[in-house]
Design an enzyme around this catalytic site. Structure first.
Site, PDB file in Angstrom:
ATOM      1  N   ASP A   8     -97.320  89.253 -10.327  1.00  0.00           N
ATOM      2  CA  ASP A   8     -97.543  90.398 -11.208  1.00  0.00           C
ATOM      3  C   ASP A   8     -96.393  91.406 -11.159  1.00  0.00           C
ATOM      4  OD1 ASP A   8     -99.886  89.064 -10.223  1.00  0.00           O
ATOM      5  OD2 ASP A   8    -101.126  90.600 -11.155  1.00  0.00           O
ATOM      6  N   GLU A  39     -98.774  91.378 -16.561  1.00  0.00           N
ATOM      7  CA  GLU A  39     -99.859  92.226 -17.062  1.00  0.00           C
ATOM      8  C   GLU A  39     -99.853  93.656 -16.537  1.00  0.00           C
ATOM      9  OE1 GLU A  39    -103.842  92.033 -16.358  1.00  0.00           O
ATOM     10  OE2 GLU A  39    -103.658  92.214 -14.200  1.00  0.00           O
ATOM     11  N   ASN A  40     -99.018  93.957 -15.531  1.00  0.00           N
ATOM     12  CA  ASN A  40     -98.933  95.332 -15.029  1.00  0.00           C
ATOM     13  C   ASN A  40     -97.540  95.917 -15.219  1.00  0.00           C
ATOM     14  OD1 ASN A  40    -100.903  94.023 -12.455  1.00  0.00           O
ATOM     15  ND2 ASN A  40    -101.673  95.553 -13.878  1.00  0.00           N
ATOM     16  N   HIS A  68    -105.876  93.007 -17.721  1.00  0.00           N
ATOM     17  CA  HIS A  68    -105.282  94.168 -18.397  1.00  0.00           C
ATOM     18  C   HIS A  68    -104.451  93.752 -19.614  1.00  0.00           C
ATOM     19  CE1 HIS A  68    -106.456  97.087 -15.340  1.00  0.00           C
ATOM     20  NE2 HIS A  68    -106.023  96.251 -14.398  1.00  0.00           N
ATOM     21  N   HIS A 154    -106.124  84.045 -12.439  1.00  0.00           N
ATOM     22  CA  HIS A 154    -106.030  85.495 -12.236  1.00  0.00           C
ATOM     23  C   HIS A 154    -107.379  85.979 -11.726  1.00  0.00           C
ATOM     24  CE1 HIS A 154    -103.657  89.131 -13.050  1.00  0.00           C
ATOM     25  NE2 HIS A 154    -104.781  89.712 -13.441  1.00  0.00           N
ATOM     26  N   HIS A 179    -103.172  88.547  -9.450  1.00  0.00           N
ATOM     27  CA  HIS A 179    -104.104  89.668  -9.607  1.00  0.00           C
ATOM     28  C   HIS A 179    -104.177  90.594  -8.400  1.00  0.00           C
ATOM     29  CE1 HIS A 179    -107.410  92.070 -11.098  1.00  0.00           C
ATOM     30  NE2 HIS A 179    -108.169  91.743 -10.072  1.00  0.00           N
ATOM     31  N   HIS A 181    -101.950  91.298  -6.030  1.00  0.00           N
ATOM     32  CA  HIS A 181    -100.669  91.922  -5.674  1.00  0.00           C
ATOM     33  C   HIS A 181    -100.305  91.735  -4.206  1.00  0.00           C
ATOM     34  CE1 HIS A 181    -100.571  94.876  -9.345  1.00  0.00           C
ATOM     35  NE2 HIS A 181    -101.040  93.676  -9.662  1.00  0.00           N
TER      36      HIS A 181
END
Length: 271
Positions: A8, A39-40, A68, A154, A179, A181
């Site tokens: 991520d 996604e982040n 997200h 995820h 997901h 991290h």
């Protein structure tokens, strides 16, 4: 085939680490295909079209998203015009975009990439990820239509990710979790030839609480009350993920290595 998956991307520092380093890594490591979970990438919540374009221009072949996926509303329309971005297969039925795609790789080879969201401890009850992935794998047999298959699961629960790894064993080249991290240390090749890692970790500043500046998360843990918004940490980022080599004929993994490059984590690079 030589495949790199990076976890991520967290905020500005994660984006910069990829745009600065990935072009050189593609050459130095002779990479055939690169998948990045993005996604982040925008402020820790979703990704804008401009930030997606910068990552793709740096040498990313496929961007996966997650829960997200559409926090940045422009992605609702942009994902329809950019086939290199995938949202989860088991997202809402009417969600735009796709959750799996067959990509071109050098030498006329094909790589299938698919992503699903886990159900355990997630905020929303998404559809069954196992059935969603199973349908895609049956339509794209490893070593047949696809010379390599990459699955991004995820999810929160390590057990659910491990279950997905074994569910796909022998049918995918790589199953990797995203997901949380937080990178895990269990890179392995499963019994039937699928490379597996429970979580790729993040590309971001590890002097943080899962990529966020430390003060506000700690305040909420201690007091149970929030005072400010979460803000991505902006120190030097570590690139974190997994490198896999596959056999083109069978599609199965022959080598897997965790990747830790730059920042605070001890370096680990492919041979």
């Amino acid at each position: 085939m030589r495949i790199l998956f990076l976890g991520d991307v967290m905020g500005r520092t994660g984006r910069k680490a990829i745009t600065d380093r990935l072009p050189g890594l593609r050459s130095d490591w002779r990479l055939d295909f690169v998948v990045v979970n993005g996604e982040n990438a925008t402020g820790g919540a979703g990704i804008t079209p401009d930030h997606a374009k910068s990552l793709l221009a740096a040498g990313v072949d496929c961007l996966t998203l997650g829960d997200h996926a559409f926090d940045q509303k422009d992605m609702l329309s942009y994902i329809e015009s950019e086939p290199r971005i995938l949202r989860p297969l088991n997202y809402a039925k009417n969600a735009p975009g796709r959750g799996a795609r067959l990509f071109d790789a050098p030498g006329g080879r094909k790589v299938l990439v698919a992503q699903a969201l886990g159900q355990v401890f997630m905020k929303r009850p998404f559809d069954d990820p196992f059935s969603a992935i199973d349908t895609v794998l049956k339509a794209h047999p490893l070593g047949g239509l696809a010379q390599a298959v990459v699955i991004d699961i995820h999810a929160e629960a390590t057990s659910e990710k491990m279950g997905m790894g074994h569910w796909c064993d022998g049918r995918a080249s790589l199953v990797v979790g995203t997901h949380t991290h937080v990178p895990t240390a269990d890179a392995q090749i499963l019994t039937s030839g699928t490379a597996y890692l429970t979580d790729a970790g993040m590309c971001g500043d590890y002097d943080s609480v899962i990529g966020m500046q430390k003060l506000e998360p700690m305040r909420r843990f201690v007091t149970g009350m929030g005072k400010e918004r979460f803000t991505p940490a902006e120190g030097e980022a570590t690139l974190s993920g997994v490198f896999v080599e596959t056999d083109d004929r069978s599609g199965k993994a022959t080598k897997v290595r965790m990747i830790r490059l730059g920042g605070r984590l001890s370096p680990a690079m492919p041979d």
